[in-house]
Scaffold this motif. Structure first.
Motif, PDB file in Angstrom:
ATOM      1  N   HIS A 146      41.955  37.922  30.686  1.00 34.05           N
ATOM      2  CA  HIS A 146      41.591  36.581  30.171  1.00 34.05           C
ATOM      3  C   HIS A 146      40.130  36.788  29.757  1.00 34.05           C
ATOM      4  CE1 HIS A 146      45.351  34.716  32.119  1.00 34.05           C
ATOM      5  NE2 HIS A 146      45.096  36.015  32.664  1.00 34.05           N
ATOM      6  N   SER A 147      39.609  35.459  29.153  1.00 35.41           N
ATOM      7  CA  SER A 147      38.336  35.508  28.624  1.00 35.41           C
ATOM      8  C   SER A 147      37.247  35.463  29.984  1.00 35.41           C
ATOM      9  CB  SER A 147      38.237  34.233  27.851  1.00 35.41           C
ATOM     10  OG  SER A 147      38.493  33.165  28.423  1.00 35.41           O
ATOM     11  N   ASN A 148      37.542  35.504  30.781  1.00 41.51           N
ATOM     12  CA  ASN A 148      36.576  35.221  31.895  1.00 41.51           C
ATOM     13  C   ASN A 148      36.445  36.837  32.567  1.00 41.51           C
ATOM     14  OD1 ASN A 148      38.683  35.527  33.665  1.00 41.51           O
ATOM     15  ND2 ASN A 148      37.725  34.053  35.140  1.00 41.51           N
ATOM     16  N   GLY A 149      37.472  37.604  32.128  1.00 42.74           N
ATOM     17  CA  GLY A 149      37.444  38.980  32.429  1.00 42.74           C
ATOM     18  C   GLY A 149      38.533  39.545  33.606  1.00 42.74           C
ATOM     19  N   ALA A 150      39.282  38.291  34.018  1.00 42.34           N
ATOM     20  CA  ALA A 150      40.297  38.502  34.827  1.00 42.34           C
ATOM     21  C   ALA A 150      41.553  39.381  34.549  1.00 42.34           C
ATOM     22  CB  ALA A 150      40.782  37.076  35.598  1.00 42.34           C
TER      23      ALA A 150
ATOM     24  N   ALA B 112      40.343  31.987  40.956  1.00 42.18           N
ATOM     25  CA  ALA B 112      40.335  32.824  42.180  1.00 42.18           C
ATOM     26  C   ALA B 112      40.487  34.283  42.147  1.00 42.18           C
ATOM     27  CB  ALA B 112      41.742  32.524  42.873  1.00 42.18           C
ATOM     28  N   GLN B 113      40.630  34.601  40.757  1.00 38.94           N
ATOM     29  CA  GLN B 113      40.907  36.161  40.488  1.00 38.94           C
ATOM     30  C   GLN B 113      39.657  36.566  40.677  1.00 38.94           C
ATOM     31  OE1 GLN B 113      44.070  37.354  39.759  1.00 38.94           O
ATOM     32  NE2 GLN B 113      44.309  35.116  40.476  1.00 38.94           N
ATOM     33  N   PRO B 114      39.565  38.231  40.939  1.00 37.44           N
ATOM     34  CA  PRO B 114      38.530  38.968  41.086  1.00 37.44           C
ATOM     35  C   PRO B 114      37.808  39.046  39.644  1.00 37.44           C
ATOM     36  CG  PRO B 114      40.269  40.286  41.510  1.00 37.44           C
ATOM     37  CD  PRO B 114      40.964  38.683  41.505  1.00 37.44           C
TER      38      PRO B 114
END
Ligand code: HEC
Ligand SMILES: [Cu+2]
Length: 314
Positions: free
Chosen positions: A114-118, A207-209
């Motif tokens: 995902h774009s936030n890195g998850a 909630a994903q690292p």
């Protein structure tokens, strides 16, 4: 009723595809029926020994009649061509506000980011009713991203980026398959797409690292491709500072003012001569043919993140 014959249709594209499928099925069915009925009628009417007229063609089979049905079928075929191709072409152009997801295929798994890195493996969570754009590549051989419920299938190639998009319209979990034979465990290269409510997705994502996001990849490319040689603060070359650039108005040498959006950043890398920033020499080389789409996506994310950092600063 249709769901007995077809997988559930869970995206806008799936609904369009099914319309085409059933229309073509009905049309072919009607033609087959017509031909079969005519065969039946003629074989009875003109059977051996029958007294039916066997002379010249009746007058209704005139030239006009021939021209009429030939052009009618021609236009029908052209209409089908237009209908199918316009639907197919729309899968090539994602809406501008589409959520961007990166997909990397390898023997034998799907890695999504995902774009936030998850990151996820063999899974992809997406929000309902939101266009989702997939930027995909492979680490080894050709795979194919196939989601029957979305009527979506796109090859994933090594050394190249392919893109597609979908807008999920139903909540639930849907099969993801690899549709290109890619080795002994091809049949087990299976994943699932989880479509969630928008707020549930936002919570899930938060909630994903966190891990290395697109921006991080972009930063690595920024250094590897030599951008930092000119654009870093330590550089001796006179080049614009990219901090806080994204979303800002830029004054160009030819007097125009443009907003630094994604398209502008992309053009700056591929066609630097087109929009030269006021006060700078046009010395930036073009990266057309050097940077792939995925590189540009990552670089854009990196430049965007420079803006975000600036805002956070006290
Ligand atoms: C040889 C030095 C040099 C290199 C290498 C270089 N640039 Fe540039 N860049 C410039 C200069 C000078 C300008 C301003 C003139 C112009 O717009 O062409 C510029 C402009 C830009 C702009 C527009 C900036 C603004 O303020 O509007 C962007 C974005 C950009 N570069 C990104 C990149 C990226 C990404 C790379 C690497 C892929 C790169 N540059 C490599 C010199 C360089
Ligand atoms: Cu595969």
């Amino acid at each position: 009723m249709l769901s007995v014959f077809m997988p559930i249709a869970a995206s806008t594209e799936a609904v369009h595809t099914d319309h085409i499928y059933f229309a073509l099925l009905a049309l072919s069915g009607a033609i087959i029926l017509l031909v079969a009925v005519l065969i039946l009628i003629f074989s009875i009417r003109y059977r051996r020994g029958s007294k039916a007229e066997r002379g010249a063609m009746p007058a209704v089979m005139s030239k006009q009649f021939e021209i009429g049905w030939t052009s009618a079928t021609l236009f029908l075929a052209l209409f089908i061509f237009w209908w199918v191709s316009s639907t197919q072409l729309s899968t090539l152009v994602p809406p501008g506000n589409a959520l961007e997801i990166h997909v990397v295929a390898k023997q034998w798994m799907w890695k999504t980011q995902h774009s936030n890195g998850a990151r996820e493996i063999n899974e992809l969570h997406v929000p309902l009713d939101t266009p989702v754009r997939l930027v995909m590549t492979s680490e080894d051989v050709i795979h194919s991203f196939f989601v029957p419920a979305f009527r979506m299938k796109k090859d994933v190639l090594p050394g190249r980026y392919t893109e597609t998009w979908f807008r999920p319209t139903k909540l639930g979990t849907f099969h993801l398959f690899c549709a290109e034979y890619c080795g002994s465990e091809h049949s087990r290269m299976i994943g699932r797409i989880v479509v969630m409510q928008k707020d549930a997705y936002a919570q899930w994502l938060a909630a994903q690292p966190q891990s290395d996001g697109l921006a991080k990849t972009g930063e690595a490319i920024f250094r590897a491709r030599g951008c930092s040689g000119c654009h870093s603060e330590a550089s001796t070359v006179h080049a614009p500072d990219l901090n806080g650039l994204y979303g800002r108005k830029v004054q160009l040498a030819d007097g125009r003012t443009v907003t630094a959006d994604e398209a502008y950043l992309r053009d700056s890398m591929l066609m630097p001569r087109r929009d030269v920033v006021a006060g700078f020499e046009p010395i930036m080389p073009s990266y057309a043919g050097i940077l792939g789409d995925g590189d540009i996506v990552s670089l854009t994310a990196y430049i965007r993140s420079l803006s975000a950092k600036k805002k956070d600063r006290p």
